[in-house]
Structure formats: C-alpha cells, structure tokens
Design an enzyme around this catalytic site. Structure first.
Site, PDB file in Angstrom:
ATOM      1  N   CYS A   1      -0.247   1.894  -5.186  1.00  0.00           N
ATOM      2  CA  CYS A   1      -0.892   3.392  -5.730  1.00  0.00           C
ATOM      3  C   CYS A   1      -0.092   4.275  -5.788  1.00  0.00           C
ATOM      4  O   CYS A   1       0.906   4.377  -5.104  1.00  0.00           O
ATOM      5  CB  CYS A   1      -1.959   3.592  -4.534  1.00  0.00           C
ATOM      6  SG  CYS A   1      -3.342   2.498  -4.458  1.00  0.00           S
TER       7      CYS A   1
ATOM      8  N   HIS B   1       0.737  -1.178  -0.031  1.00  0.00           N
ATOM      9  CA  HIS B   1       0.136   0.002   0.019  1.00  0.00           C
ATOM     10  C   HIS B   1       0.934   1.170  -0.014  1.00  0.00           C
ATOM     11  O   HIS B   1       1.942   1.265   0.772  1.00  0.00           O
ATOM     12  CB  HIS B   1      -0.835   0.032   1.156  1.00  0.00           C
ATOM     13  CG  HIS B   1      -1.946  -0.760   1.099  1.00  0.00           C
ATOM     14  ND1 HIS B   1      -3.002  -0.851   0.304  1.00  0.00           N
ATOM     15  CD2 HIS B   1      -2.221  -2.110   1.823  1.00  0.00           C
ATOM     16  CE1 HIS B   1      -3.847  -1.995   0.511  1.00  0.00           C
ATOM     17  NE2 HIS B   1      -3.506  -2.740   1.422  1.00  0.00           N
TER      18      HIS B   1
END
Length: 386
Positions: free
Chosen positions: A203, A161
C-alpha cells in the site's frame, strides 16, 4: 605517408594478425568465456516482510519472482530470498509443504528446490539494510551475502504491509522511505551496482519510491501515494488470499517471457496498468539514464551465458568422463564431441533452506549438466555458493 608512419601501420597489422592467431587457441577461447561471464553478473533480492498465516499471499508473491529469476537462468547463488514467515509449514496450512497462487491449488510455488536465505525472525529492516549495503557481521556466511559489484545489475522485489513512507517488517519494525533511499545511495557510493530495477508491492508504494534519489535506479510500485494495494484470488480450502493483484498480473506477463525475450520494462508496466487493478501502479524513471521501452527485462531477470564450442584438445584433458549419480546410481557418460561438463554430485546445500516439513526436501541430490562448471574444471574459482 612518411617512413615512420608506414612502419607503424605495418606493426599494427602484424599485431592484429598475431592476436587473431592467439585467440584461435583453446586458452583464449576459455578466456572469452570468462569475459562473457563477467557481463552476466545479475543479482536478485526477493523479500516478503509479513508474518502470520493470513499474510500467506506475501510469501507467494515473493516466490513468484524467485521462480521467475530461476527459470530465466539466474542461479540460486545470485538470489537472496528473505521470507518473514514459514507459510509452507504453518499448522494452519491444509496443504503442507506447498504454496499456491491459484484457487485450483494445482501447482505449488514451493518445492524442495526453494532456497531460503533468511527466514522468520532473521527478516528485519536492520538485517535487510545491512545485507544490501554489505555491512553484515563477519560470521555471516558467504552464501547469505549480496556479493554484487560495479558491473552488477540488481533486481530487488519487496512485498508486505505498508503505509505512507514506511514498510513493515514482521509487524515489529519498519523501514522508512528515507532509510530506503539512504540504503540505495550507500550502495551507489560503494559501487555495489551498475543498475537497479526495484519493484515494490505494498500500500502507498509511491511514497516509498519517491525517496530514492540515487542514479541508475528504475522503480515500479503497485500503488499511488494515497492508495492501498489489494489481493486478487482466494482459496476456500486454505481460507486465505493467494496472491496480490499487482504481482498476480505481473506473473501472467512474466510467465510468457524467455531468457532471450525482447520484452521491456515498459511492456511489463503497460500490461499491469491495463489489467484493471483497483490501485494505480506507478513507475519512476527520473534517475535512470534510458527510457523504459529501451530496457529489456532480461537485463535484470535473466542470465544468458554465451557458450562457445570447446576444441577436442580441451575435451581430451577434462578430468571427468563418466560419473555416477549419488542418489539414483545411474551412470552418465560425457560425449567427447559435446561441449558440456557434468557436475556431480553438486555441493550439498546447508540446512538453512529446508522447510522442516515431513514431505519437504527429501529427494537426494541429482547430477546435472552445468555449463558454468568449466571454470572450476580449468582450475578457476568456483562461482557457486557453499
């Protein structure tokens, strides 16, 4: 042509003929094998930075690339695998000691051949940077170090993440884009690589890649600066997403290549971009001296040894002619005309890589045909990890 020029020419011809005669001998043949091995010093560093059961897909992401490296011939001694969570043995896992990338749950990407070098709390941003820059503590064993050098091609894959300019490690600490860029620059200054192929599945991946300014680094990210990355498949039985969109499509392409493949980095990137991801993968090439279409994937993801047939003189001196498998008690004999050696039993791997499940890692060590063992048999240093 003067007299001295004629003498010099004759000496050059005699020297060349002498070299040819010398290189016809087995010793020179073995030296050529060693020189060939020097150009196959590929390393892989594969990292999943996420903990918790619902991040199952990040572990499978990492294992996809781990198995790709192994399938294409890179030995475990040259692969560093860092998994921030033991999903295979998580109590929530209805398929203990197994991890899957497809809803059919038909093929596990985790088995007893997976060697995990750093697991759980060991996977931190600090440890990762020290591993890459060669600054680990003295008590860290040789087999948990990145022993690359100026002739090494290093493949680095990271998944987890992230946000703009950071990637999380176990939800407890982060590595920033600046820190990542400084890490690669330190590696460059210390001559710890010849070329680097860096892939990042997270991301806002582009925001991290943009901070890398060191020479000879080619990087691909799963998402643009302002984009998220997404998962692609799920399992009702397991209750989690199985693999991320970017890595899942990369897996489709990489599963088709071989160690002798001519597929390039550009081919891989084009395939992923054409797979209609919900994010827009990016590739940064300004610090790499060649165009992506000129860079073979196997330069980083494969090890393709050059094997030369051994002469009868060498074969007759080999110390191992018949061996017995310690686990199955089956005898195997070396054919005197076959230019291979049998290595048995292989070194017992330490417990560091064993997922502590009842069904995992229960098989005894097996004998295996190993071309690279010749160096040890001839009295050279064993290149494997202890």
């Amino acid at each position: 042509m003067t007299r001295w020029q004629s003498i010099a020419t004759i000496l050059k011809v005699v020297t060349a003929m002498f070299s040819i005669l010398i290189c016809a001998q087995p010793v020179c043949l073995y030296a050529r094998m060693q020189n060939a091995a020097a150009h196959r010093n590929n390393w892989g560093v594969v990292v999943s930075t996420s903990m918790y059961w619902y991040n199952y897909r990040h572990t499978t992401n990492a294992l996809v690339f781990y198995h790709t490296l192994k399938r294409l011939g890179v030995p475990d001694s040259n692969i560093l695998l860092l998994l921030a969570e033991d999903h295979a043995c998580n109590p929530h896992n209805a398929e203990q000691a197994a991890l899957y990338t497809t809803p059919s749950l038909s093929h596990s990407v985790y088995d007893d051949e997976v060697e995990v070098d750093y697991r759980g709390p060991e996977v931190t941003a600090e440890i990762f940077v020290k591993l890459m820059t060669g600054r680990l503590a003295d008590d860290i064993p040789h087999n948990k170090r990145l022993n690359s050098g100026p002739d090494s091609n290093v493949f680095v894959y990271m998944t987890g993440h992230g946000g703009v300019d950071f990637l999380k490690f176990r939800d407890t600490n982060v590595i920033s884009g600046t820190e990542l860029g400084n890490m690669f620059y330190t590696m460059y200054e210390q001559k710890r690589y010849k070329q680097v192929f860096f892939m990042l599945d997270t991301c806002h991946a582009e925001s991290m890649l943009a901070q890398i300014h060191s020479p000879n680094i080619l990087s691909i990210g799963s998402s643009a600066w302002d984009e998220d990355s997404y998962a692609v498949t799920s399992s009702r039985k397991l209750g989690v997403m199985l693999v991320d969109d970017f890595t899942g499509n990369a897996m489709k392409f990489l599963s088709q290549i071989t160690a002798m493949s001519k597929a390039t980095v550009a081919d891989l990137f084009t395939f992923i971009r054409n797979s209609r991801l919900r994010s827009h993968p990016v590739m940064l090439t300004s610090k790499f001296p060649r165009k992506p279409r000129q860079v073979l994937l196997t330069e980083f993801l494969a090890s393709t040894p050059s094997i030369f047939p051994l002469s009868p003189a060498i074969l007759s001196t080999l110390p191992i002619a018949s061996i017995e498998d310690a686990g199955t008690k089956q005898s195997t004999t070396v054919d005197k005309q076959t230019p291979v050696l049998l290595a048995c039993p292989p070194r017992l791997r330490p417990q560091r890589h064993i997922m502590m499940c009842a069904t995992a890692c229960t098989q005894p060590p097996q004998c295996s045909v190993d071309m690279e063992v010749e160096r040890a048999a001839m009295g050279g240093e064993d290149s494997g990890r202890l």
